[in-house]
Enzyme design. Structure first.
Site, PDB file in Angstrom:
ATOM      1  N   ASP A 240      -6.672   1.418  -4.929  1.00  0.00           N
ATOM      2  CA  ASP A 240      -5.933   2.678  -4.985  1.00  0.00           C
ATOM      3  C   ASP A 240      -6.252   3.382  -6.310  1.00  0.00           C
ATOM      4  OD1 ASP A 240      -3.951   4.698  -5.218  1.00  0.00           O
ATOM      5  OD2 ASP A 240      -2.587   3.556  -3.950  1.00  0.00           O
TER       6      ASP A 240
ATOM      7  N   SER B 234       3.520   6.725  -1.069  1.00  0.00           N
ATOM      8  CA  SER B 234       3.307   7.355  -2.365  1.00  0.00           C
ATOM      9  C   SER B 234       4.616   7.913  -2.922  1.00  0.00           C
ATOM     10  CB  SER B 234       2.228   8.439  -2.228  1.00  0.00           C
ATOM     11  OG  SER B 234       1.745   8.837  -3.485  1.00  0.00           O
TER      12      SER B 234
ATOM     13  N   HIS C 270      -5.804   4.811  -1.557  1.00  0.00           N
ATOM     14  CA  HIS C 270      -4.439   5.321  -1.538  1.00  0.00           C
ATOM     15  C   HIS C 270      -4.045   5.835  -0.160  1.00  0.00           C
ATOM     16  CE1 HIS C 270      -0.771   6.790  -3.312  1.00  0.00           C
ATOM     17  NE2 HIS C 270      -1.007   8.008  -2.876  1.00  0.00           N
TER      18      HIS C 270
END
Length: 273
Positions: free
Chosen positions: A224, A95, A253
Site C-alpha cells: 500500500d 481508507s 491501496h
C-alpha cells in the site's frame, strides 16, 4: 434517488439494495459509494442487504462548506442508521472510510453493530508526530492539500498510479478503473476534499480501536503506497480487543477493486464466521 436530510440540513445520498443481513460500506477519499461496486454487487447476489452513502461533500451528497471532520462523519452515519432503523450491521470501511467506521462504532454503534471491517484503513493515525514517529511526514499531506486546491483534475488522475499499484513493474493498467476513480473524485466538492485531508491524516483513532468490543477484521495490502501497512493496519490490529489481521503481499491501496475476488472471499468468510 435515495436521499436523507440530516438534522443540520445536509442532504446525503445513499444506496440501499436487497434484503437480509445488512452490510454498510464506507468509501475512501475523495470518492463515492460507487467505489464499492465490486463488493455491493457481489454481496447483493449472496443474499445480503447492502447500503452505502456518499459522504457529505462527496459524490452526489450536498456540497456543504462545513462538517468535514471525523466526528461529523460518524454522526452522519449514526443518523442514517437510525433513520433506516438498522440493527446487527456489519460496517466495512476503506481508507478514510475505515476511520469513519471505527469512530462510528466506538461513539454511536452500541447495540446496532455486529462486526466491523477496516480495509486499507487510516487507523490508528497516519501523520508523523511525537507519539507516532514512524508516521507519514506532514509535508506529504501538505502536498496533497496543495495539489487538491490548485491542480485537482490532474492530481486526481496522477494519484491513481500509486493508488492501484499501476506504477509497479509488470502492472496491468486499467484505463477504465483510472477514469472511474477520476470521475468519482471530480464529482465531489473541492472544499470537502481539501478539508478531509486533515481528517484522514491527523485524526487519532487509538482510543476508538481500544474501546471497540465487537469483532473487527483488518485487511491491508503490504504494498500500500497511500496508507503504509507497517504504521497503520499492522498497528491497528494490535490495539483491538477482538481483532483479526489479514495482510496481502503485493496488494495495493485500491485492492477492493483490483483484487476484488480475493477481498470478497475473505470478507464473506469473516461475515459468516
Amino acid at each position: 434517488m435515495s436521499t436523507l436530510t440530516l438534522k443540520d440540513g445536509t442532504e446525503i445520498y445513499y444506496k440501499d439494495w436487497g434484503k437480509g443481513k445488512t452490510i454498510f460500506f464506507h468509501h475512501g477519499w475523495p470518492l463515492s459509494s460507487d467505489d464499492w461496486d465490486a463488493q455491493m454487487f457481489f454481496f447483493l447476489e449472496q443474499g445480503y442487504r447492502v447500503i452505502a452513502h456518499d459522504r457529505r461533500g462527496h459524490g452526489r451528497s450536498e456540497q456543504t462548506p462545513y462538517g468535514h471532520d471525523m466526528d461529523t462523519y460518524a454522526s452522519d452515519v449514526a443518523e442514517i442508521v437510525e433513520a433506516l432503523d438498522l440493527k446487527d450491521v456489519i460496517h466495512v470501511g476503506h481508507s478514510t472510510g475505515g476511520g469513519e467506521v471505527i469512530r462510528y462504532v466506538a461513539k454511536h454503534g452500541n447495540g446496532r453493530v455486529a462486526k466491523a471491517v477496516l480495509v486499507s484503513a487510516v487507523t490508528p493515525i497516519m501523520v508523523q508526530n511525537e507519539n507516532n514517529p514512524n508516521g507519514v511526514p506532514i509535508s506529504v499531506f501538505d502536498d496533497i492539500r496543495n495539489n487538491t486546491a490548485k491542480h485537482r483534475s490532474q492530481f486526481f488522475f496522477d494519484i491513481t498510479f500509486p493508488f492501484y499499484g499501476y506504477n509497479r513493474e509488470g502492472a496491468k493498467v486499467s484505463d477504465g478503473i483510472q477514469r472511474n476513480w477520476w470521475r468519482q473524485g471530480m464529482s465531489g466538492s473541492i472544499k470537502a476534499h481539501y478539508d478531509c485531508v486533515k481528517a484522514f491524516s491527523e485524526t487519532d483513532f487509538t482510543d476508538d480501536l481500544k474501546s471497540v468490543e465487537v469483532p473487527v477484521l483488518v485487511m491491508h495490502g503490504e504494498d500500500d503506497q497511500i496508507v503504509p501497512f507497517e504504521t497503520t493496519g499492522k498497528v491497528a490490529a494490535t490495539l483491538l480487543k477482538n481483532g483479526q489481521l489479514i495482510s496481502y503481499p503485493g496488494f495495493p491501496h485500491g485492492m477492493p477493486t483490483t483484487e476484488a475476488e480475493t477481498i470478497n472471499k475473505d470478507l464473506l468468510a469473516f461475515i459468516q464466521s
